[in-house]
Design an enzyme around this catalytic site. Structure first.
Site, PDB file in Angstrom:
ATOM      1  N   GLU A   1      28.324  23.997  48.625  1.00 54.59           N
ATOM      2  CA  GLU A   1      27.764  24.179  47.284  1.00 54.59           C
ATOM      3  C   GLU A   1      27.171  22.874  46.749  1.00 54.59           C
ATOM      4  OE1 GLU A   1      31.032  25.969  45.066  1.00 54.59           O
ATOM      5  OE2 GLU A   1      30.475  27.942  45.837  1.00 54.59           O
TER       6      GLU A   1
ATOM      7  N   ASP B   1      36.100  34.087  47.878  1.00 55.01           N
ATOM      8  CA  ASP B   1      36.241  33.198  46.728  1.00 55.01           C
ATOM      9  C   ASP B   1      37.044  33.833  45.595  1.00 55.01           C
ATOM     10  OD1 ASP B   1      35.952  31.025  45.167  1.00 55.01           O
ATOM     11  OD2 ASP B   1      33.828  31.285  44.731  1.00 55.01           O
TER      12      ASP B   1
ATOM     13  N   GLU C   1      38.739  32.891  36.991  1.00 52.85           N
ATOM     14  CA  GLU C   1      37.284  32.890  37.165  1.00 52.85           C
ATOM     15  C   GLU C   1      36.727  34.293  37.405  1.00 52.85           C
ATOM     16  OE1 GLU C   1      35.887  30.324  40.297  1.00 52.85           O
ATOM     17  OE2 GLU C   1      33.836  31.072  40.137  1.00 52.85           O
TER      18      GLU C   1
HETATM   19  C1  GCV Z   1      34.577  23.871  41.843  1.00 51.39           C
HETATM   20  C2  GCV Z   1      33.493  28.758  43.421  1.00 51.39           C
HETATM   21  C3  GCV Z   1      33.350  28.421  41.972  1.00 51.39           C
HETATM   22  C4  GCV Z   1      32.911  26.985  41.793  1.00 51.39           C
HETATM   23  C5  GCV Z   1      33.925  26.088  42.497  1.00 51.39           C
HETATM   24  C6  GCV Z   1      33.987  26.478  43.957  1.00 51.39           C
HETATM   25  C7  GCV Z   1      35.020  25.682  44.722  1.00 51.39           C
HETATM   26  O1  GCV Z   1      32.257  28.798  44.042  1.00 51.39           O
HETATM   27  O2  GCV Z   1      32.453  29.297  41.371  1.00 51.39           O
HETATM   28  O3  GCV Z   1      32.883  26.722  40.410  1.00 51.39           O
HETATM   29  O4  GCV Z   1      33.583  24.729  42.361  1.00 51.39           O
HETATM   30  O5  GCV Z   1      34.342  27.829  44.048  1.00 51.39           O
HETATM   31  O6  GCV Z   1      36.105  26.209  44.914  1.00 51.39           O
HETATM   32  O7  GCV Z   1      34.756  24.569  45.120  1.00 51.39           O
END
Ligand code: GCV
Length: 670
Positions: A278, A357, A385
């Site tokens: 990411e 996730d 989340e």
């Molecule tokens: C901290 C998901 C979340 C991101 C997070 C990522 C991770 O994609 O949406 O906000 O980033 O996981 O666990 O690194």
């Protein structure tokens, strides 16, 4: 309301033991004796302070003796009247005497919190006894707090560690450490794994003094402070052109940097690293492996006793989904399994519970136990989340229990996830559980008062994976509120049902997502953020679900037998994961006799009705909990019901239009 400006959560001694308490808890006044521990040790001092805080009544004398006993397990404790294995030293005074034995200071502190907990729950001498050892060596909270005060995936206000690129240390920090220690947490990562902007400077002189202050407060409560690290620090701080983990200059830069860090922060536990995912930099940029990156840091930090926690959440978010063999779920295993055995002793791989996730329902990551020669720990998320943003009630401990109980078949015995991540299966020194935390600077710490059950529950479960979801829920309810038995039962029941209710009105049978892209709250059936290549759920007019069998992406084959075969066949695949593993026609008959499409309709109507029922039941708590709690939770239930209706209507109408099959019960689908 607490005078402090923030809630005392489950350690609200004043209100629990107050005169008006429904349950009439009497804590008494404590006299503490310490044997074989250093009275000046900071953790022992905290233990004594906590006893004095809790037992501050002016009646009912209570004696507590803290004794060092080398036979007690690391960080464990015994409570009762047994010293050195005999009953000789049973207190014979008029005052009840509790003897807490531990081999180390953390154990003594946890024993003290155990005693306080039991007292607050109404247990009396001599019925408070215990013999506890933590299930997991590492029990950690991961904050995704940014230095500007925002929190990635935070639903409870702003950060209480950082404001405007500065570190905040105050009385709230001390309370935070107390709360964490009271449930057995022994490690906290204070900053977001996406280390950006000022956070890179946490390992520079600009912040050392303040980080040290935080680390000292944590240390008083037996908690190690950890930092998330920016893998590109050699470039961003050091001015080097690259951050290749095998480059000599890069290695030397890290050697100097880590020495400097430990000169200033001798108690630092180590670093948590998100790499190659990411948008984060990592070893892949230089054609290196994840092991190259982790080991380089591990080797340098080893001489300081530090550890490297390396996240396995590594995937390519720009993958082209049109190729039906391409599958994000495969990524963790594909990247890490081949390197099993190559990670050094002080490196731990931190693995999210599922391959995707933190969805409301996912299979267990095949990396857990898939790795047999590597330190590993489980990462879960109590920040809600994908599970309702701490607006919707979603008590997650039942999900965590399922994860821990999953049989990986990595060997004949000791093969559950709980075994693997505790270090029992492979004899690892470093192992454990971490949660992405759900706190912020809201009065109640967790946005929704009821979300504190997850905060409390994660700690308790990481300490003792044998506790049941109900035991934990009941403890939390009893410690937090002061309710008559019938209302206590109702609240426990509401919590226990909440995850399934949330699951029913959101995405069905393990398919996941269907949430608003980026924000991840509220329905958007096609709305996966990386779905520029088409819908990830692959719904068409005949059916939906992703074929992850040997004929599809092959993901099911990442499990050991017989799990691989079980998932591969839609007839043996657990139904709650059916759409995760298979593309299924709408007319497919489930075990209940319902067709898949009818199940989608029914579960969404049911889930929504049950959310409405939860909101209705909450009305019975008016006047029975504080006005502030009642108002906060009521407001959240209002939003949850609205959310549930939106989910019901959007999901049902989407699949009605796709399939052209009507609801056999004739309900209105918009
Ligand atoms: C901290 C998901 C979340 C991101 C997070 C990522 C991770 O994609 O949406 O906000 O980033 O996981 O666990 O690194």
């Amino acid at each position: 309301m607490s005078e402090k400006g923030w809630s005392q959560l489950w350690l609200d001694y004043a209100s629990k033991a107050g005169k008006d308490s429904v349950n009439g808890i009497r804590m008494g006044n404590v006299n503490v004796d310490i044997k074989d521990f250093d009275v000046d040790n900071r953790v022992i001092e905290s233990a004594v302070k906590e006893l004095n805080r809790a037992f501050c009544g002016d009646n009912d004398k209570v004696k507590v003796t803290l004794v060092r006993n080398k036979e007690v397990a690391k960080e464990g404790y015994r409570i009762g009247n047994i010293i050195g294995g005999s009953n000789e030293n049973v207190a014979k005074s008029d005052a009840p005497e509790y003897v807490i034995e531990a081999s180390d200071e953390n154990g003594a502190l946890y024993g003290v919190f155990h005693l306080i907990r039991e007292k607050l729950m109404g247990k009396e001498y001599p019925n408070i006894c215990a013999d506890c050892a933590p299930s997991n060596p590492l029990r950690m909270m991961n904050h995704w707090d940014n230095m500007d005060g925002s929190i990635e995936r935070g639903y409870s206000g702003r950060s209480f560690f950082f404001v405007g690129d500065e570190i905040v240390v105050n009385e709230r920090t001390v309370d935070y450490a107390r709360f964490m220690a009271s449930v057995g947490i022994n490690g906290v990562v204070i900053n977001n794994v996406n280390v950006k902007w000022a956070a890179t400077d946490l390992i520079t002189t600009r912040f050392f003094d303040k980080v040290k202050e935080l680390s000292d407060i944590f240390g008083d409560y037996g908690i190690k402070l950890y930092l998330s690290l920016n893998f590109a620090s050699p470039i961003e701080l050091g001015g080097l052109p690259i951050c290749d983990p095998l480059d000599k200059d890069v290695i030397n830069w890290w050697k100097d940097k880590i020495k400097e860090v430990y000169d200033h922060l001798p108690d630092l536990g180590g670093f948590l690293v998100k790499a190659d995912s990411e948008g984060r930099p990592g070893p892949f940029t230089y054609g290196r492996t994840q092991a190259d990156g982790a080991n380089m840091l591990g080797d340098i930090i080893a001489q300081y006793g530090g550890i490297i926690i390396w996240r396995c959440f590594v995937y390519n978010c720009t993958q082209d989904w049109r190729d039906t063999k391409t599958d994000r779920a495969r990524a963790g295993y594909d990247y890490f399994k081949g390197l099993d055995g190559e990670y050094h002793d002080n490196v731990i791989l931190q693995i999210k519970n599922g391959p995707m996730d933190f969805q409301i329902r996912e299979p267990i990551s095949p990396l857990l136990g898939g790795l047999t020669k590597t330190n590993q720990m489980l990462e879960v998320q109590i920040a809600q989340e994908y599970t309702g943003h701490q607006i919707d009630v979603c008590y997650l401990i039942p999900m965590f229990k399922e994860i821990l109980g999953f049989k990986t078949y990595c060997r004949d015995d000791l093969d559950t996830v709980a075994d693997v991540i505790s270090g029992r299966t492979m004899g690892n020194k470093y192992a454990g559980m971490a949660a992405v935390i759900n706190t912020g600077n809201d009065y109640n710490w967790t946005g929704n008062d009821l979300a504190a059950a997850n905060l409390y529950g994660f700690g308790r479960l990481a300490f003792n994976t044998e506790l049941s979801s109900e035991e934990i829920a009941r403890e939390w309810v009893r410690l937090t509120f002061d309710l008559e038995q019938d209302l206590e039962d109702k609240l426990v029941d509401m919590l226990l049902r909440s995850r399934e209710i949330y699951e029913k009105y959101t995405s069905p049978l393990g398919i996941g997502w269907m949430v608003t892209p980026s924000d991840h709250y509220g329905p958007s059936v096609d709305g996966y953020e990386y779905s520029r290549w088409g819908t990830y759920h692959r719904a068409d007019h005949l059916g939906l679900g992703v074929d992850r069998t040997d004929k599809g992406t092959g993901y099911a084959q990442q499990y050991y037998s017989p799990n691989a075969e079980m998932y591969n066949d839609p007839k043996t695949c657990p139904e709650n994961l059916l759409l995760f593993f298979h593309h299924i026609p709408y007319t497919w008959k489930l075990a209940s006799g319902q067709s898949l499409i009818q199940y989608i309709y029914d579960s969404h109507f049911e889930g929504c009705a049950e959310a409405e029922e939860l909101a209705e039941t909450w009305k019975e708590f008016e006047g029975k909990v504080s006005d502030r709690t009642y108002a906060c939770v009521s407001e959240r239930f209002g939003r949850q019901v609205y959310n549930a209706r939106e989910w019901r209507d959007q999901v049902n109408s989407y699949f009605y239009r796709k399939s052209g099959i009507s609801d056999e019960k004739g309900r209105t689908i918009y």
